[in-house]
Design a protein around this motif. Structure first.
Motif: not given
Length: 480
Positions: A401-408, A428-431, A457-462
């Motif tokens: 809140t925000p995540a990386m997209t909203g940071s930006p 992004e979601g919670f990735n 792209i966004w990914v959930a794991t490294p």
């Protein structure tokens, strides 16, 4: 002299921008590029840029005879354009913290007459906390006096036919300049400085008062001119001495050395002398990063913590190379965003393994930032012939809140002297991981970005290490 003009928001080329250097003018091409030949050697050369839909910008660099100097150039899109009836006045609001108010009859033509039609007022806050080079000029109040900036904003008054307007003599407008700074300390009163294009210096023309709370703070004050304004102060500085060499260890003269604030927003610069030595003014009692460029070559970055007395850099000379620089910046939150680079031989460069520039893997994290904004910088001095490098960004704080997209979050990658900009894609979601790009090096040592599959792209794991197509032993491209 050459460069590509990019939008600071999207990273896309700005086509048809007007660029003026040394009295010569040209327009940027479809790739945003411009090039000027036979530029006279000078210590402080102005590169003036403008384009419809963007605020004007002036960048300064040093030119060297018979060397293609590359100057990084970005233009900030206009944030808000509103029509104002000059006879009535009005307030142009870009946000609660970015606005300008004109009283009745405060706007006149360049000849001093009342406008015969409504005028357009463009208001654009400038995010110097994310990237100090977005501010026009080079932070100089005089030849040896430098600004620390706490907020910046552009106000341009025009009309549909390109007419020029300003504030009438004896009148003023009230500005709200949003706070934008890497500093945790915001002075209750700051100077109001206006950029003067004819001299290239910032001129103090009043004061502004810090108003508001939390993220909605702004500096409020009155001005008598339109243009680019900052709320700023004049910090104490100290001289820091060092040297610049190439990869052969040879001293380099006329290299441009720049200091950028890490825990404040400001920049200073100087040139090396005939022996490759320099003495640069840096803010005292502060953390800064120091780098150099010459032609198309860029140096490593050194983190400097200054004191109150002059000091000499003990970490050795800055080393210029035909290198790759990956610069990561973000906002106040998440607090900690991290750079990760996986090299072709599997070395993972990050805060856990800083790497090395003069030895294997010839890649290093020069600066790790853990408390908002950045910059965090990865440098690659020599690349693997035929290799693939993978770069991704991690939300170490795991806050959303925000995540990386909203940071930006924003990435600038410089290779061959020219810069590309990457901003986060959707999804992004919670990735926690953004696989931003891969860097491919062919057998002839040509470098391309995003030449492999599944970039940006966004990914959930490294992300894992890229699949290599190397044949035979690992060899490195020459770099002198």
């Amino acid at each position: 002299m050459s460069s590509r003009t990019l939008s600071s928001a999207s990273g896309q080329p700005v086509v048809g921008a007007t660029v003026t250097v040394g009295g010569n003018t040209q327009s940027t091409g479809t790739d945003g590029a411009f090039s000027f030949l036979n530029v006279t050697q000078t210590d402080r050369l102005a590169v003036t840029l403008s384009a419809p839909g963007y605020i004007p910008n002036v960048r300064y660099t040093a030119s060297v005879n018979n060397i293609d100097t590359v100057v990084p150039v970005q233009l900030t899109p206009v944030a808000t354009t509103q029509s104002v009836d000059a006879a009535v006045g009005g307030t142009v609001i870009s946000s609660a913290t970015a606005q300008v108010n004109f009283p009745a009859n405060a706007i006149v033509t360049s000849g001093g007459a009342a406008p015969s039609t409504a005028v357009s007022v463009q208001v654009t806050p400038i995010n110097v906390a994310q990237d100090p080079t977005l501010l026009t000029g080079d932070y100089r109040v005089s030849a040896n006096t430098w600004l620390q900036v706490h907020g910046a904003m552009s106000v341009v008054i025009t009309d549909g036919t390109g007419g020029s307007y300003d504030i009438a003599p004896g009148q003023n407008a009230t500005l709200r300049i949003p706070v934008s700074t890497r500093s945790a300390n915001r002075p209750p009163v700051a100077g109001l400085f206006r950029f003067e294009p004819t001299t290239g210096f910032w001129v103090n023309e009043g004061t502004a008062t810090l108003t508001g709370v939390g993220p909605n703070q702004y500096y409020a004050g009155t001005v008598t001119r339109s243009g680019t304004w900052v709320a700023g102060t004049l910090p104490d500085t100290v001289q820091v001495t060092g040297c610049v060499v190439n990869t052969l260890g040879e001293r380099v003269s006329r290299a441009r050395v720049e200091s950028e604030g890490v825990n404040y927003s400001g920049m200073t610069s100087t040139l090396t002398d005939s022996n490759g030595n320099f003495s640069i003014a840096m803010r005292a009692d502060a953390e800064s990063i120091l780098s150099a460029r010459w032609g198309r070559r860029i140096s490593n970055y050194l983190e400097i913590e200054t004191e109150k007395l002059p000091q000499t850099i003990s970490a050795g000379c800055l080393v210029l190379a035909d290198a790759i620089s990956i610069r990561l910046t973000w906002g106040t939150h998440p607090l900690d965003v991290d750079s990760h680079l996986i090299t072709p031989h599997g070395t993972h460069v990050s805060y856990l393994n800083l790497g090395s520039l003069p030895s294997l893997p010839y890649a290093a994290l020069d600066h790790d930032d853990t408390d908002s904004n950045g910059p965090e910088i990865v440098s690659v001095r020599q690349v693997v012939r035929g290799g693939i490098y993978r770069y991704y960004v991690a939300n170490y704080s795991r806050t959303y809140t925000p995540a990386m997209t909203g940071s930006p979050v924003r990435i600038e990658i410089t290779a061959g002297g020219h810069t590309r900009i990457f901003t986060p894609p959707a999804g992004e979601g919670f990735n926690d991981y953004w696989h931003a790009f891969d860097i491919a090096v062919d057998s002839d040592c040509n470098i391309s970005v995003n030449a492999t599959s599944a970039p940006n792209i966004w990914v959930a794991t490294p992300p894992g290490a890229p699949t290599q197509t190397l044949s035979g032993p690992i060899t490195y491209c020459p770099n002198i």
